[in-house]
Design a protein around this motif. Sequence first.
Motif, mmCIF file in Angstrom:
data_model
loop_
_atom_site.group_PDB
_atom_site.id
_atom_site.type_symbol
_atom_site.label_atom_id
_atom_site.label_comp_id
_atom_site.label_asym_id
_atom_site.label_seq_id
_atom_site.Cartn_x
_atom_site.Cartn_y
_atom_site.Cartn_z
ATOM 1 N N UNK A 172 -0.127 -10.437 -3.143
ATOM 2 C CA UNK A 172 0.818 -11.287 -3.876
ATOM 3 C C UNK A 172 0.120 -12.030 -5.006
ATOM 4 N N UNK A 173 0.832 -12.166 -6.122
ATOM 5 C CA UNK A 173 0.411 -13.009 -7.241
ATOM 6 C C UNK A 173 1.548 -13.980 -7.523
ATOM 7 N N UNK A 175 0.812 -1.214 0.000
ATOM 8 C CA UNK A 175 0.000 0.000 0.000
ATOM 9 C C UNK A 175 0.849 1.268 0.000
ATOM 10 N N UNK A 176 2.051 1.189 0.543
ATOM 11 C CA UNK A 176 2.902 2.379 0.602
ATOM 12 C C UNK A 176 3.373 2.810 -0.783
ATOM 13 N N UNK A 177 3.519 1.862 -1.709
ATOM 14 C CA UNK A 177 3.980 2.165 -3.068
ATOM 15 C C UNK A 177 3.050 1.453 -4.052
ATOM 16 N N UNK A 178 1.826 1.956 -4.233
ATOM 17 C CA UNK A 178 0.842 1.237 -5.061
ATOM 18 C C UNK A 178 1.237 1.137 -6.527
ATOM 19 N N UNK A 179 2.097 2.015 -7.011
ATOM 20 C CA UNK A 179 2.491 1.987 -8.428
ATOM 21 C C UNK A 179 3.714 1.113 -8.685
ATOM 22 N N UNK A 180 4.356 0.623 -7.634
ATOM 23 C CA UNK A 180 5.550 -0.206 -7.790
ATOM 24 C C UNK A 180 5.178 -1.676 -7.662
ATOM 25 N N UNK A 181 5.714 -2.474 -8.567
ATOM 26 C CA UNK A 181 5.507 -3.929 -8.524
ATOM 27 C C UNK A 181 6.838 -4.588 -8.168
ATOM 28 N N UNK A 182 6.865 -5.282 -7.046
ATOM 29 C CA UNK A 182 8.064 -5.958 -6.580
ATOM 30 C C UNK A 182 8.008 -7.427 -7.001
#
Length: 410
Positions: free
Chosen positions: A281-282, A233-240
């Motif tokens: 998570x996916x 939620x802190x970085x909604x545009x980043x995908x780790x």
Amino acid sequence: MKKNKWILIIIVGLLLVGVVAYFIFHKEENSVQLTTEKPHYGDVATSVSATGKIQPVDTVAVGTQVSGTIQKVFVDFNSVVKKGQLLAQIDQSLLLAQVEQITANLQQSKSNFSYQQSNFNRQTELYNAGGISRADYETAKNQYEVARDNVNSVSAQLKSIKKSLSFTDIFSPIDGTVLSRKVSEGQTVAASLNTPTLFSIAKDLTKMQVQASVDEADVGNIKVGERASFTVDAFPDDVFTGTVIEVRLQPTISSNVVTYTTIINAPNDDLKLKPGMTANIVIYTKEVKNTLLITTKAIAFVPDSTLGKQFKIGKAPFLHTKKHKKTESKSNDSISAIKKAIVWKKEGNNLIPKQIEIGLDNDIDVQIIKGITEQDEIVTGIKAPQQSKGAKTNNSSPFMPKRPGGGGRN
């Protein structure tokens, strides 16, 4: 001339009547329009969704083995520490007093041992010369051995109290970052049955892991080494991204829901991920890259009888297209079984059924193994019929009063 003129007038009148009759009585039929698409190349994958918490790979709880009052605290939250660095000190005054007392006891024991040793030597000489009885000799020997053992006992006590004294200095066992500090200067800690935790230290925050809770219905599809992605939620545009490294066998049961903890490694070089964050998570259980795809709408489409007025519909090899017949697996390792389905190819006014073999299906796109090419125009559905230009529309409000119809009178 008059006769020709009347003939011309009659012909024109008939044409006008015909035109009026055409617009009055002719109802334009709406033509059926189909939605189509062509197969395209892309990636397809099946996945499992889960939620979890982000945690450091290795966290050490630093406690104390001795009781006392915290005299000094040298680190705070988020402090970066090295292995062997002094974190805190417990008051040493009581233990130092015990060291002095036991040291004095040791000196007394050694003095007594020296005396008993000399006495035992004298009694031995007298016993050998026949000057004393055997009972006196054995008494001197016993006192000598007791004094010797007493020295050993007090020495062990002194060693133990010095070891406890060394425990008053709390050192970091690893290189890392202090996540929590649970004590302050002046606070008393009691090391009795449970060792109190003073600090919690994370070994390396650039290497995190996600503890995902996977439902029991999905855990069978997850294997070590599969790719995963997640967001916080802190970085909604980043995908780790990460990789599954462990699927733990111990189940967790909450409100009759069974889940299994799945560990996913998560590189954190930029330190964006913080311990305790919630991750969505996916986990990609199967993936195929750069393969021929078509949408699932094409698999579900079945022409009905209304299309027969405008299109020539071919005969399908089987009627129920939703039941896919499984056959033996082919060369693609990511596909466990190949299914068959029917799609409808549009060629002019002809709808031709094409039997295809499909592979991976993610409910949006379907992998095409065999049967059609990217040049084929495949029907995916029917467009909603558009109202003809000559059709009348009723834009009146349902709340407005209507005129009496049918020529009747009020």
